[in-house]
Design an enzyme around this catalytic site. Sequence first.
Site, mmCIF file in Angstrom:
data_model
loop_
_atom_site.group_PDB
_atom_site.id
_atom_site.type_symbol
_atom_site.label_atom_id
_atom_site.label_comp_id
_atom_site.label_asym_id
_atom_site.label_seq_id
_atom_site.Cartn_x
_atom_site.Cartn_y
_atom_site.Cartn_z
ATOM 1 C CB SER C 104 -0.982 -0.015 1.183
ATOM 2 O OG SER C 104 -0.309 0.273 2.381
ATOM 3 C CE LYS C 147 -3.139 1.626 5.119
ATOM 4 N NZ LYS C 147 -3.119 1.128 3.731
#
Lengths: 202, 202, 202, 202, 202, 202
Positions: C104, C147
């Site tokens: 990611s 996140k």
Amino acid sequence: EDLIGKHKFRYGQAETENQVGVATGLAYTTVGGDTLQIEVSLSPGKGKLILTGKLGDVMKESAQTALSFVRSKTESLGLDANFHEAHDIHIHVPEGAVPKDGPSAGITIATALVSALSKQPIRREVGMTGEITLRGRVLPIGGVKEKTLSAHRAGLTTIILPKDNERDIEDIPESVREDLTFKFVSHADEVLKIALEGGGVQ
Amino acid sequence: EDLIGKHKFRYGQAETENQVGVATGLAYTTVGGDTLQIEVSLSPGKGKLILTGKLGDVMKESAQTALSFVRSKTESLGLDANFHEAHDIHIHVPEGAVPKDGPSAGITIATALVSALSKQPIRREVGMTGEITLRGRVLPIGGVKEKTLSAHRAGLTTIILPKDNERDIEDIPESVREDLTFKFVSHADEVLKIALEGGGVQ
Amino acid sequence: EDLIGKHKFRYGQAETENQVGVATGLAYTTVGGDTLQIEVSLSPGKGKLILTGKLGDVMKESAQTALSFVRSKTESLGLDANFHEAHDIHIHVPEGAVPKDGPSAGITIATALVSALSKQPIRREVGMTGEITLRGRVLPIGGVKEKTLSAHRAGLTTIILPKDNERDIEDIPESVREDLTFKFVSHADEVLKIALEGGGVQ
Amino acid sequence: EDLIGKHKFRYGQAETENQVGVATGLAYTTVGGDTLQIEVSLSPGKGKLILTGKLGDVMKESAQTALSFVRSKTESLGLDANFHEAHDIHIHVPEGAVPKDGPSAGITIATALVSALSKQPIRREVGMTGEITLRGRVLPIGGVKEKTLSAHRAGLTTIILPKDNERDIEDIPESVREDLTFKFVSHADEVLKIALEGGGVQ
Amino acid sequence: EDLIGKHKFRYGQAETENQVGVATGLAYTTVGGDTLQIEVSLSPGKGKLILTGKLGDVMKESAQTALSFVRSKTESLGLDANFHEAHDIHIHVPEGAVPKDGPSAGITIATALVSALSKQPIRREVGMTGEITLRGRVLPIGGVKEKTLSAHRAGLTTIILPKDNERDIEDIPESVREDLTFKFVSHADEVLKIALEGGGVQ
Amino acid sequence: EDLIGKHKFRYGQAETENQVGVATGLAYTTVGGDTLQIEVSLSPGKGKLILTGKLGDVMKESAQTALSFVRSKTESLGLDANFHEAHDIHIHVPEGAVPKDGPSAGITIATALVSALSKQPIRREVGMTGEITLRGRVLPIGGVKEKTLSAHRAGLTTIILPKDNERDIEDIPESVREDLTFKFVSHADEVLKIALEGGGVQ
Ligand SMILES: [Ca+2]
Ligand SMILES: [Ca+2]
Ligand SMILES: [Ca+2]
Ligand SMILES: [Ca+2]
Ligand SMILES: [Ca+2]
Ligand SMILES: [Ca+2]
Ligand SMILES: [Ca+2]
Ligand SMILES: [Ca+2]
Ligand SMILES: [Ca+2]
Ligand SMILES: [Ca+2]
Ligand SMILES: [Ca+2]
Ligand SMILES: [Ca+2]
């Protein structure tokens, strides 16, 4: 992923025409014999040796030994003495997901290499098995009966075996043996004479 | 870390336009089939081959085999004979955290490579699966039914399968089969003719 | 040795000024989200890629993929086509003792690379997360909620997320969402336009 | 074999004079703190980095990060921009049989490298500890109390610590603290100014 | 295969004449001390370092450290500054099947290297043990008593030990001590002066 | 695969004529002694050393040691001082599937190397065993009785053994000993004089 299904027991079949850079070997597994194709491809390069087909360490060393034998014989084989430095050599043994090992493909690898380098086609009816040493000696191998049966099933008619395996063919059924021509060899030079269209010389 | 969540079962979808250097393969996992993209990128370099996408050893060897096949065919494909020495070649298979293995992406990798080298776009409606050998032979693979269902779901309409898998399509439901055109091939040259806009020749 | 003590749960904080060669990524661990800095340094060299920061294999492959994407885009990005051969590229992710993995950080690495190569500073208020493919596609990732919370806590105000993660932001508390600007992207070109002061072009 | 005997608990002692290419770091083990010497040696070569002293992966990466930091700063440090290509760099941490790991020797390695490259001696009374990032940021570390006690025991009088560890010194006994000068830093440039005779500039 | 039989407990014996490139070290095992020969051979080459004799990682690092010390001292030792690039250096420690490890052969390796490079013979009556650092410091080692007894048994008469091991000789029986001359050193330069016929300078 | 069958216990037999690049060694296994052939092949190349025949680490190091000994003796042996850089050297020990290890083939490898380089044939009646050191010392080995019996069985008549193994021949039956000539050596130079047709000098 590809190992499951109807094709699990697909057996080898002889090529339909003589080819360059492809020799037919005989393999021996726990479930019987099979034929396998040794493919050699040359590309402009710098002497890299690429070995693929899920080969074990002994088989990889066998390929290196076959290559060094050919490299040391360039003069008598009429090959370019420096072919190794100007080409990358890829030796592949399908089927890519099937693990393979052992030294018995040594002479088959040497034959495919000389064919690729000399552009001489390999006789499609020939199957072979035998360990090769650095100076071309052919050493005996196991599984002669199973290997020969698979060669017969695949339609091959000439079988090259190590001289020291000569007595093993008595185990092969008479009905199979009568369809086949056996060649017993003690040196790789004899293999090249039998398997290559041009007999391994140019 | 990225493998958990709503996107776990994200299925592939056909590209929205023909692209250069991206071919669509068909994969087969324990939970069914899926499509995957094989991406190829060339950069000025020295012949380095970079393989990413959590690929297993068999799939890496398959990529090397596909590359050697292409390298040995530069002349007939109208490619630069020395492309390998002047470029680094990166082959990537998203999604990067999903492990992938097996030889069945062989023809897909070869197609993506030739597309990247020749700048010929790949037809977006084509999906394919098949092991490739060093001389371009296409060998049969497993999971034809699951792979075809996932290709259908992704909106692909032309499916390239190995000749030796022809009988497997009888397992596919009639309602799906009628939406698809099947191409059965025995050599990678046929794959390139079907999948590339220019038919693989320049 | 350094992992024990008061600093164990030190959270990231936004940079105090725009910087060259440092991009802010968003990570997701079992104990929540965190921000991380991707640092890129170029030195005169021969094309060596150095990856440090206790990176797992998937993250290393992601860095290679990001680099190949940038290498294949030198022309449109106004970068020197041969930068790769004249420089060694070091990508480091502090803190050095903390293991990191996953795909990611792909777009974050690509952004830091383009910033270091073009000398364009990266906007300090921007955090990002998304897998990158070889042709710059941005694929969805997991842990959007965690996140985003860590980005908010660190004082970031612009969050770049993959297009395919758009529906995930409904999980983020309204009080946090209202402080943030979300950018949903499907290609790395969009990321560069948002994150770099000069928009990724020269 | 050499780890058993009277010398098992040999503690470090400050150097007797300022030296080039040797910096004093502070380490933290399960049985307390210790000082260690980071030695750097340059030889005519081709840019090879040799790391010895039973270093763990994190410490090796830390050394690579310190080296890249120095390589990216050659201009401001007055060093030859191409030193890396003309020299082999060996970083050794005695004692060779004692395993060492962690990122906290980062600034010590950077200091020893700059000293060896610039021929500037390092002040013998200075000990230091701190993780370094690629752009020279100094990150906090653990074991401040134990490390400081060992530095004091070794006769060091100036202790360089990361800014973010400032509050940790309240754990150190007053009787020790009064003998020491603490320098809290957030960038490696500050470390070089304090530790090198010439302040890290030429 | 060769480790079984009458020769299992073969002890070392002093050389019968001074030799070039062979130094005598003292080793310490669970069953007592032994002497070992460090052999160094130079061949025209490209700077390759070959280490054989079943050496453990710490001993290999010790050899690298000794080599870097010698490389950094070429000027003061009167050696060719670029010897490393023009030669391959092989360091071997017989007997090849006996595992060896630890840092205590450091000064012995350095002495054998300087002897091979300068062609100065090593005094046959000298045995030595001590860890070497990159700048030539000699660090203490273990097993002084056992090592000294084996040196005595082998007929050596001069024993070089690290300065920090001076107090350990009180454990050696008086009857042995009186036959031996002990040299306590803190730097490798002292070792070379004692062990080499020419004192390590040319 | 090839290890099963009638040939499992195939014993070695002496060569039928003197050969270049092939020396006969004596091996010792748990089931008794055997002879083995060490084959050396040179090809135009760049100094690569290829070791095959399922050799263990100790045997590989022994081959490197033998090669360095020969490289350091080119002048006295009348060999080209730079042979190493202009050739690839392949050392192979059939049979390829049989694991081999230990240092006792050292002198056999050195002899085969010198034969291949000097083109001097090796006397076919000679078998040998002994560890070699970098300067050519011959160290004792184990299994003298079993090795000698296998040499006798293979038809060899001259047996080269290390000087330090002289007392071991009392274990060999009188009826065997009387058929054999024993040569006890302490240096590889003696081995070459005995085994090579030309005595190892040109
Ligand atoms: Ca088959
Ligand atoms: Ca019949
Ligand atoms: Ca998918
Ligand atoms: Ca339908
Ligand atoms: Ca953190
Ligand atoms: Ca708010
Ligand atoms: Ca200590
Ligand atoms: Ca005090
Ligand atoms: Ca011994
Ligand atoms: Ca006495
Ligand atoms: Ca045998
Ligand atoms: Ca007799």
